[in-house]
Design an enzyme around this catalytic site. Structure first.
Site, PDB file in Angstrom:
ATOM      1  N   PHE B 122       0.868  -1.179   0.000  1.00 35.08           N
ATOM      2  CA  PHE B 122       0.000   0.000   0.000  1.00 35.08           C
ATOM      3  C   PHE B 122       0.906   1.231   0.000  1.00 35.08           C
ATOM      4  O   PHE B 122       2.003   1.183   0.566  1.00 35.08           O
ATOM      5  CB  PHE B 122      -0.876  -0.013   1.263  1.00 35.08           C
ATOM      6  CG  PHE B 122      -2.205   0.637   1.064  1.00 35.08           C
ATOM      7  CD1 PHE B 122      -3.324  -0.102   0.721  1.00 35.08           C
ATOM      8  CD2 PHE B 122      -2.344   2.015   1.212  1.00 35.08           C
ATOM      9  CE1 PHE B 122      -4.552   0.507   0.526  1.00 35.08           C
ATOM     10  CE2 PHE B 122      -3.561   2.635   1.008  1.00 35.08           C
ATOM     11  CZ  PHE B 122      -4.678   1.873   0.671  1.00 35.08           C
ATOM     12  N   GLN B 243      -7.795  15.452   4.358  1.00 36.75           N
ATOM     13  CA  GLN B 243      -7.236  14.765   3.202  1.00 36.75           C
ATOM     14  C   GLN B 243      -8.215  14.857   2.031  1.00 36.75           C
ATOM     15  O   GLN B 243      -9.407  14.608   2.202  1.00 36.75           O
ATOM     16  CB  GLN B 243      -7.013  13.309   3.587  1.00 36.75           C
ATOM     17  CG  GLN B 243      -6.117  12.539   2.647  1.00 36.75           C
ATOM     18  CD  GLN B 243      -5.757  11.190   3.246  1.00 36.75           C
ATOM     19  OE1 GLN B 243      -6.641  10.363   3.500  1.00 36.75           O
ATOM     20  NE2 GLN B 243      -4.490  10.959   3.498  1.00 36.75           N
ATOM     21  N   HIS B 245      -8.988  13.879  -2.225  1.00 35.94           N
ATOM     22  CA  HIS B 245      -8.690  13.017  -3.375  1.00 35.94           C
ATOM     23  C   HIS B 245      -8.853  13.888  -4.619  1.00 35.94           C
ATOM     24  O   HIS B 245      -9.810  14.656  -4.704  1.00 35.94           O
ATOM     25  CB  HIS B 245      -9.670  11.840  -3.392  1.00 35.94           C
ATOM     26  CG  HIS B 245      -9.285  10.777  -4.367  1.00 35.94           C
ATOM     27  ND1 HIS B 245      -9.446  10.923  -5.717  1.00 35.94           N
ATOM     28  CD2 HIS B 245      -8.728   9.549  -4.185  1.00 35.94           C
ATOM     29  CE1 HIS B 245      -8.994   9.827  -6.319  1.00 35.94           C
ATOM     30  NE2 HIS B 245      -8.562   8.984  -5.417  1.00 35.94           N
ATOM     31  N   LEU B 255     -16.170   9.096  -5.816  1.00 36.82           N
ATOM     32  CA  LEU B 255     -14.774   8.937  -6.231  1.00 36.82           C
ATOM     33  C   LEU B 255     -14.606   8.307  -7.611  1.00 36.82           C
ATOM     34  O   LEU B 255     -15.257   7.329  -7.937  1.00 36.82           O
ATOM     35  CB  LEU B 255     -14.058   8.022  -5.242  1.00 36.82           C
ATOM     36  CG  LEU B 255     -13.235   8.665  -4.140  1.00 36.82           C
ATOM     37  CD1 LEU B 255     -12.348   7.631  -3.488  1.00 36.82           C
ATOM     38  CD2 LEU B 255     -12.413   9.812  -4.647  1.00 36.82           C
ATOM     39  N   GLU B 258      -7.925   6.442  -9.115  1.00 36.53           N
ATOM     40  CA  GLU B 258      -6.705   6.834  -9.835  1.00 36.53           C
ATOM     41  C   GLU B 258      -6.444   5.929 -11.046  1.00 36.53           C
ATOM     42  O   GLU B 258      -5.736   6.307 -11.976  1.00 36.53           O
ATOM     43  CB  GLU B 258      -5.514   6.760  -8.866  1.00 36.53           C
ATOM     44  CG  GLU B 258      -5.123   8.108  -8.345  1.00 36.53           C
ATOM     45  CD  GLU B 258      -4.948   8.145  -6.833  1.00 36.53           C
ATOM     46  OE1 GLU B 258      -5.170   7.128  -6.167  1.00 36.53           O
ATOM     47  OE2 GLU B 258      -4.588   9.228  -6.345  1.00 36.53           O
ATOM     48  N   ARG B 289      -0.969  12.671  -5.916  1.00 38.87           N
ATOM     49  CA  ARG B 289      -2.283  13.260  -5.611  1.00 38.87           C
ATOM     50  C   ARG B 289      -2.232  14.754  -5.357  1.00 38.87           C
ATOM     51  O   ARG B 289      -3.042  15.515  -5.880  1.00 38.87           O
ATOM     52  CB  ARG B 289      -2.865  12.606  -4.360  1.00 38.87           C
ATOM     53  CG  ARG B 289      -3.512  11.279  -4.605  1.00 38.87           C
ATOM     54  CD  ARG B 289      -4.162  10.794  -3.337  1.00 38.87           C
ATOM     55  NE  ARG B 289      -4.753   9.481  -3.577  1.00 38.87           N
ATOM     56  CZ  ARG B 289      -5.475   8.819  -2.690  1.00 38.87           C
ATOM     57  NH1 ARG B 289      -5.693   9.332  -1.495  1.00 38.87           N
ATOM     58  NH2 ARG B 289      -5.981   7.651  -2.976  1.00 38.87           N
ATOM     59  N   HIS B 356     -11.971  13.861   1.766  1.00 39.43           N
ATOM     60  CA  HIS B 356     -12.035  12.420   2.003  1.00 39.43           C
ATOM     61  C   HIS B 356     -11.948  12.049   3.489  1.00 39.43           C
ATOM     62  O   HIS B 356     -12.658  11.163   3.947  1.00 39.43           O
ATOM     63  CB  HIS B 356     -10.877  11.777   1.237  1.00 39.43           C
ATOM     64  CG  HIS B 356     -10.943  10.294   1.145  1.00 39.43           C
ATOM     65  ND1 HIS B 356     -12.061   9.631   0.688  1.00 39.43           N
ATOM     66  CD2 HIS B 356     -10.034   9.331   1.444  1.00 39.43           C
ATOM     67  CE1 HIS B 356     -11.825   8.325   0.708  1.00 39.43           C
ATOM     68  NE2 HIS B 356     -10.616   8.116   1.178  1.00 39.43           N
ATOM     69  N   ARG B 397      -2.805  11.541   6.785  1.00 41.58           N
ATOM     70  CA  ARG B 397      -2.974  10.156   7.233  1.00 41.58           C
ATOM     71  C   ARG B 397      -2.348   9.178   6.252  1.00 41.58           C
ATOM     72  O   ARG B 397      -2.500   9.311   5.038  1.00 41.58           O
ATOM     73  CB  ARG B 397      -4.471   9.844   7.356  1.00 41.58           C
ATOM     74  CG  ARG B 397      -4.788   8.422   7.755  1.00 41.58           C
ATOM     75  CD  ARG B 397      -6.287   8.218   7.855  1.00 41.58           C
ATOM     76  NE  ARG B 397      -6.956   8.414   6.579  1.00 41.58           N
ATOM     77  CZ  ARG B 397      -7.164   7.459   5.678  1.00 41.58           C
ATOM     78  NH1 ARG B 397      -6.751   6.233   5.909  1.00 41.58           N
ATOM     79  NH2 ARG B 397      -7.790   7.722   4.540  1.00 41.58           N
TER      80      ARG B 397
END
Lengths: 84, 594
Positions: B122, B243, B245, B255, B258, B289, B356, B397
């Site tokens: 991740f 945060q 997106h 959303l 990506e 991002r 987000h 985060r």
């Protein structure tokens, strides 16, 4: 419970869900399509709205088949909803 | 003031919110034999935790060598050094334990061939202090949050937790000493207002992403815990950090992954220009991002946005073979048709950077206790999950740490409550005579308001103002103007009017009460963001650019500190970041680069 109260409860359960996608879709459906449903279709929609989002979403996007004919009609209508 | 009488129910503990953190806390309390009430606006398994798909991180080392200390380093770095290192160490050390516990609760984690919990890579998860990627994320396919909620809920059923479903908590009850004695809540089905009198009150109400016009958050995320805390005189910490997106469907917020840009999607402005070529000549549309978000906002701010209000850009995949779109991006095509009214085979998708996750919240320590400005616990008050600021996320985060946060601090808050109740630290103190007055006055004002503001219009105005003035990329003058605007909107919120005055299922009333919470979060965010004159993590200002003295615009001399916003007078205070972990050496300040 009066009809108005029942509708308010349904509105809450359509627009306070786990996923934004379902809030938008079910809220829009309730405003635009729900008033035009037959009583059987309306009952079927209430049952769909009681489902959890991750069970309902595959039925809405067609990745899971629906066996019940009335529910299939309601899902087909739900698929026509365009969120503004 | 006269005593306004309402029914009182007594519990050892009341938990507000039945998402991941609330359910995790409730397991500790109910299994320890404490009489526990959990209040929720919706049925527990409909909480927004469901939307967390990515996974939960823990250095189990099932696939390759890993260590909680490396996880801690990644989290501190991700937080841009604003996270408190005691809380971060606690969370990362506890991660394997809470994940294995969850497995024992029946969580259906994906497995390796040997039957261990499968772990996948991740973004930002690295081994050996940032050296190379490591597989640390544990998941249940793309339904991790959903599966987690079900496992936690079932365990609560077994433990006899008492749920109050479709109840909205309205206000905290505090006595003169500041001790928290429970909450006042509204049952939607009857309209009845009831006091939940408890030795301990745990907030697990989630985030407040609905303060922004474009948000991936479900409608339920109205910051109810933050509003209640602020009204009760508790500070909100680091609320400038949100945060975003880069690609949410304009208007809807849904959303667009990506992966669309990965498949060849191109961002275009109103002149049809592929503008990312100017901002990131090499990576172009596949830049990180924050780079993509900033470029999009710059295009919109400089008048090259699309649509009648020039307030979005376009994500174009019309040049791709329709067969490729149908094969590789069928879900995205569905989403685009339903939520943007556009078939992306024929026309580009309108997109904007979209809120987000909330990094700030009610200030807590690593034990889940809510703390006052000087760090001393507020007696009887605990918080966990997105509503709380422990602070493990700091200024940004790390992916998969949100589910970990709610498991670790849900459990920790439960354990601390048990300790405080059993040690005699917390008893059931008498309620003050006027404990219900504040709430009943608020409800009465709403019921009797005439010639007031429309709730929907006022909420929209609030959301548009936050999006425009305090979005993913921030500008000094816009922030100053934004503060003035949000204080004007606050006046409208104070005089909202509802036509329906009935008791049973009055959703108009509930929505007005949600707006009372949103405005507190909006003020905290705007005022805190205007004041912080640096760029750090997710708070990026145009007037705090990347320089040799302040790499990435981060000013450690002036701003390496937590913000504390107080509702009273919009006063700001600051407190130091805890750099000392519990058992290991401090991770010293360093430029954050990936």
């Amino acid at each position: 419970m009066e009809d108005r109260q029942r509708l308010n409860r349904l509105r809450w359960r359509c627009t306070r869900r786990a996923m934004l996608e379902m809030d938008l879709l079910l809220g829009e459906f309730l405003d635009r399509v729900f008033p035009t449903l037959t009583p059987a279709q309306a009952d079927s929609f209430v049952a769909l709205a009681d489902m959890e989002d991750l069970e309902l979403w595959p039925l809405v996007n067609g990745s899971r088949e629906c066996a019940d004919p009335v529910q299939a009609e309601v899902l087909a209508l739900l698929r026509t909803v365009r969120v503004k | 003031m006269s005593k306004l009488s309402i029914p009182v129910r007594k519990f050892d503990a009341v938990i507000v919110g039945a998402g991941g953190s609330g359910l995790r806390a409730a397991i500790q309390l109910s299994e320890a034999g404490l009489k526990t009430a959990v209040l929720s606006k919706v049925f527990p398994t409909r909480s927004h935790t469901v939307a967390a798909q990515g996974g939960v991180s823990a250095s189990l080392g099932n696939s390759e060598e890993d260590h909680w200390h490396w996880h801690m380093y990644d989290t501190v770095k991700g937080s841009d050094w604003l996270g408190d290192q005691d809380a971060i160490e606690y969370m990362c050390r506890k991660a394997p334990e809470v994940v294995v516990e969850l497995e024992h609760f029946g969580m259906p984690f994906d497995r390796t061939d040997e039957g261990k919990i499968y772990q996948r890579p991740f973004g930002g998860h690295m081994s050996n202090f940032g050296e190379k990627p490591v597989r640390r994320a544990c998941a249940a396919a793309d339904r991790t949050g959903h599966a987690m909620l079900h496992a936690l809920y079932q365990r609560n059923v077994r433990a006899n937790t008492q749920f109050f479903v479709e109840w909205m908590a309205l206000d905290l009850i505090r006595d003169e000493s500041g001790q928290v004695l429970g909450v006042i809540a509204l049952e939607m089905e009857t309209g009845e207002v009831v006091a939940f009198h408890a030795k301990a009150t745990v907030f697990a109400t989630g985030g407040a992403g609905r303060i922004f016009y474009s948000s991936t958050n479900a409608f339920i995320n109205t910051g109810d815990g933050l509003g209640m805390a602020a009204r009760a005189g508790i500070a909100l910490e680091d609320m400038e950090f949100w945060q975003f997106h880069p690609t949410g469907v304009a208007g809807a917020g849904v959303l667009i992954t990506e992966g669309v840009r990965g498949e060849g999607g191109i961002l275009r402005n109103s002149t049809n220009e592929r503008f990312m070529e100017r901002y990131a000549p090499n990576a172009k549309d596949l830049a990180s991002r924050d780079v993509v978000s900033r470029a999009m906002v710059t295009e919109i701010n400089e008048g090259r946005g699309c649509g009648p209000n020039k307030d979005f850009v376009l994500l174009d995949i019309t040049h791709l073979d329709p067969a490729t779109i149908m094969k590789r991006l069928p879900g995205i095509r569905e989403i685009s048709i339903q939520f943007a009214g556009i078939d992306p085979i024929k026309a580009p998708i309108p997109v904007v950077p979209t809120c987000h996750y909330q990094m700030g919240g009610v200030p807590t320590n690593y034990k889940g206790q809510v703390v006052s400005d000087n760090g001393t616990p507020v007696r009887g008050f605990y918080a966990a999950g997105e509503v709380a600021c422990a602070s493990v996320h700091g200024a940004n985060r790390l992916g998969t740490n949100s589910l970990l946060d709610l498991l670790v601090f849900g459990k920790a808050s439960g354990d601390t409550v048990i300790e405080d109740v059993r040690s005699g630290e917390l008893g059931l103190k008498d309620l003050p005579a006027n404990f219900a007055d504040f709430t009943m006055t608020r409800l009465n004002r709403l019921n009797t308001q005439t010639g007031g503001a429309n709730v929907n219009e006022t909420r929209l105005e609030l959301q548009r103002t936050m999006q425009k003035h305090c979005g993913v990329f921030r500008f000094k003058d816009m922030l100053v103007e934004g503060v003035a605007k949000i204080l004007e909107i606050e006046k409208a919120v104070a005089r909202t009017e509802i036509k329906d005055k009935s008791q049973v299922w009055n959703t108009a009333r509930v929505e007005a009460l949600e707006l009372d919470n949103l405005i507190e979060v909006a003020k905290a965010t705007m005022v805190s963001a205007e004041a912080r004159k640096e760029s750090r993590g997710a708070h990026v200002r145009d007037d705090a650019p990347d320089t040799a003295a302040n790499p990435n615009g981060r000013d450690d001399v002036g701003w390496h500190k937590h913000t504390l916003w107080h509702r009273d007078g919009n006063q700001l205070k600051y407190k130091p970041v805890i750099m000392k972990p519990l058992s290991v050496e401090s991770i010293a300040l360093k430029t954050r680069s990936y």
